[in-house]
Enzyme design. Structure first.
Site, PDB file in Angstrom:
ATOM      1  N   HIS A  68      58.345  71.546  32.576  1.00 19.91           N
ATOM      2  CA  HIS A  68      58.477  72.690  31.662  1.00 19.91           C
ATOM      3  C   HIS A  68      58.105  72.226  30.264  1.00 19.91           C
ATOM      4  O   HIS A  68      58.406  71.112  29.871  1.00 19.91           O
ATOM      5  CB  HIS A  68      59.920  73.213  31.660  1.00 19.91           C
ATOM      6  CG  HIS A  68      60.044  74.603  31.118  1.00 19.91           C
ATOM      7  ND1 HIS A  68      60.135  74.864  29.781  1.00 19.91           N
ATOM      8  CD2 HIS A  68      60.068  75.797  31.744  1.00 19.91           C
ATOM      9  CE1 HIS A  68      60.209  76.179  29.595  1.00 19.91           C
ATOM     10  NE2 HIS A  68      60.176  76.768  30.767  1.00 19.91           N
ATOM     11  N   ASP A 101      61.210  78.545  38.778  1.00 20.76           N
ATOM     12  CA  ASP A 101      60.407  78.984  39.930  1.00 20.76           C
ATOM     13  C   ASP A 101      60.662  78.185  41.201  1.00 20.76           C
ATOM     14  O   ASP A 101      60.157  78.539  42.267  1.00 20.76           O
ATOM     15  CB  ASP A 101      58.921  78.885  39.563  1.00 20.76           C
ATOM     16  CG  ASP A 101      58.558  79.863  38.459  1.00 20.76           C
ATOM     17  OD1 ASP A 101      58.035  79.429  37.423  1.00 20.76           O
ATOM     18  OD2 ASP A 101      58.850  81.067  38.624  1.00 20.76           O
TER      19      ASP A 101
END
Ligand code: SDX
Length: 392
Positions: free
Chosen positions: A270, A327
């Site tokens: 991320h 996700d």
């Protein structure tokens, strides 16, 4: 080197946007909407309450919630002419392409909403939150060649979506309140995430005074990317591929570490979180609860957990602070609910919609608003003498 230069409104010269919607601490793994911790909201609210919070800045009173829910109910249908659009898409059309174009088409059917947005902003927001849900479910039904199932006035936001997705004249869909609760939680966790790629796109497009529908349509296109919202679909495809090839996930971990291999471990890493994504922690726990409730065992969940455990102990991932993100596990729940992999990113868009709307409104409400116009560092040639074509 590239990025935002100092703007009068909204953008500090720190290369960031000024906002009071979502707070995100990537080092400590903290995420809150309008000051409320995401874990508390996911545990205690419905998605409609959180959509109201993001758009209005405070949690609704019971009367405000009833009024907002009534608007969502009133706006749940789409124009019958829009339903015919679905008949023109080829059967395997990507759902995100359909969603983006259908949302942009709302400008044509509801021009009054775009001509004076500040007067209609609450109705426009509710209309969009409600109709995107209907468009998503209708596109799924149409992809099956089945008749659409219309929204019902007696069902909640999430129950209505599930019913529109799975009810049919030959097999009535039985609303399971635990599935509804799981979907509420997932949509809440996707509600907003400060200046991510798609939200920045909505702001960028909207900053030119583009209406909400067209700005959100652009955000949907940005979310589609496998590096962004498309990752939830990529995670499931990766897990399915590992499972079908015998479950040897270690080769995928090794591929992800190989600088010559473009493969990235989907659902890992991320730009901001350099620790565990707080949303992933909640979703991972919800996976166990939902699969237990539904008596649904999924080998991909066990595979995902093993993959996570190996990666989190691997120096490559540890040195780069790569952790599972929002996700990594969300697709396991969508799959248990019966939502097809092709619709996973659409589900992300459904959840992120209130956040996009809130950011667009925040910009429109800013009296010092200016168009977003990032500058660049030019590294090309400066002055080159022109050469006629026959001498080149
Ligand atoms: C979302 O911004 C948001 O808030 C987004 C989001 C939201 O709610 O809106 O949180 C939603 O988009 C989550 C992210 C979903 N995408 C994926 O899961 C795709 C896989 N992840 C990677 O592509 C990547 O981690 C990104 C795109 C998410 C982040 O990209 P960065 O910050 O630009 O990462 P990077 O390329 O700078 O990585 C730093 C290093 C690199 O190695 P080195 O060059 O230092 O040797 O980490 C490596 C990268 O190669 N790396 C990975 C990796 N992610 C980063 N290596 C293997 N697998 C990965 N998944």
């Amino acid at each position: 080197q590239t990025g935002y230069v100092a703007f009068d409104s909204g953008y500090a010269n720190t290369g960031s946007c000024i906002s009071n919607i979502t707070y995100l601490d990537g080092e400590r793994g903290v995420l809150s909407y309008r000051g409320y911790d995401i874990a508390e909201l996911a545990e205690n609210c419905t998605f409609v309450e959180v959509a109201y919070l993001l758009d209005h800045g405070s949690l609704p009173t019971r009367d405000e919630l009833n009024e907002f829910s009534q608007m969502l109910n009133d706006f749940a249908m789409i124009h019958e002419d829009m339903i015919r659009f679905f008949d023109s898409y080829p059967p395997k059309s990507p759902p995100m392409a359909i969603l983006s174009s259908m949302v942009n088409s709302l400008c044509s059917f509801y021009p009054e909403m775009t001509e004076n947005p500040l007067e209609n902003i609450d109705r426009m927001s509710a209309r969009l939150v409600s109709k995107v849900r209907t468009i998503a479910a209708f596109s799924y039904k149409k992809s099956l060649g089945h008749p659409v199932v219309y929204p019902r006035h007696d069902l909640s936001y999430c129950a209505n979506f599930l019913n529109m997705m799975f009810d049919s004249p030959v097999r009535p869909y039985e609303i399971n309140h635990k599935v509804v609760a799981a979907l509420n939680k997932l949509l809440i966790l996707h509600g907003d995430h400060e200046q991510n790629c798609s939200t920045s796109t909505v702001r960028m497009v909207g900053s030119a005074r583009v209406n909400l529908y067209a700005s959100v349509s652009a955000g949907i296109s940005a979310l589609w990317g496998p590096l962004h919202g498309g990752a939830n679909q990529a995670v499931m495809e990766m897990l399915e591929s590992i499972h079908e090839s015998g479950g040897d996930y270690r080769q995928y971990v090794e591929r992800a570490k190989d600088p010559k291999d473009p493969f990235r471990l989907a659902g890992f890493g991320h730009r901001v979180y350099k620790t565990y994504d707080p949303r992933c922690r909640i979703i991972k726990q919800a996976c166990d609860e939902v699969l237990e409730d539904l008596k649904f065992s999924d080998p991909l969940l066990d595979l995902a957990k093993e993959l996570e455990e190996v990666a989190l102990k691997d120096d490559y991932f540890v040195e780069r602070n790569l952790y599972p993100n929002v996700d990594f596990y969300s697709g396991i729940i969508y799959r248990a609910i019966g939502i097809p992999t092709s619709m996973f990113t659409v589900m992300f868009a459904l959840g992120r919609l209130p956040g996009w709307i809130a950011h667009w409104k925040e910009m429109w409400d800013d009296p010092a608003w200016r168009i977003s116009r990032p500058r660049q560092v030019y590294v090309g040639p400066l002055s080159r003498p022109f050469v006629p074509i026959d001498q080149r």
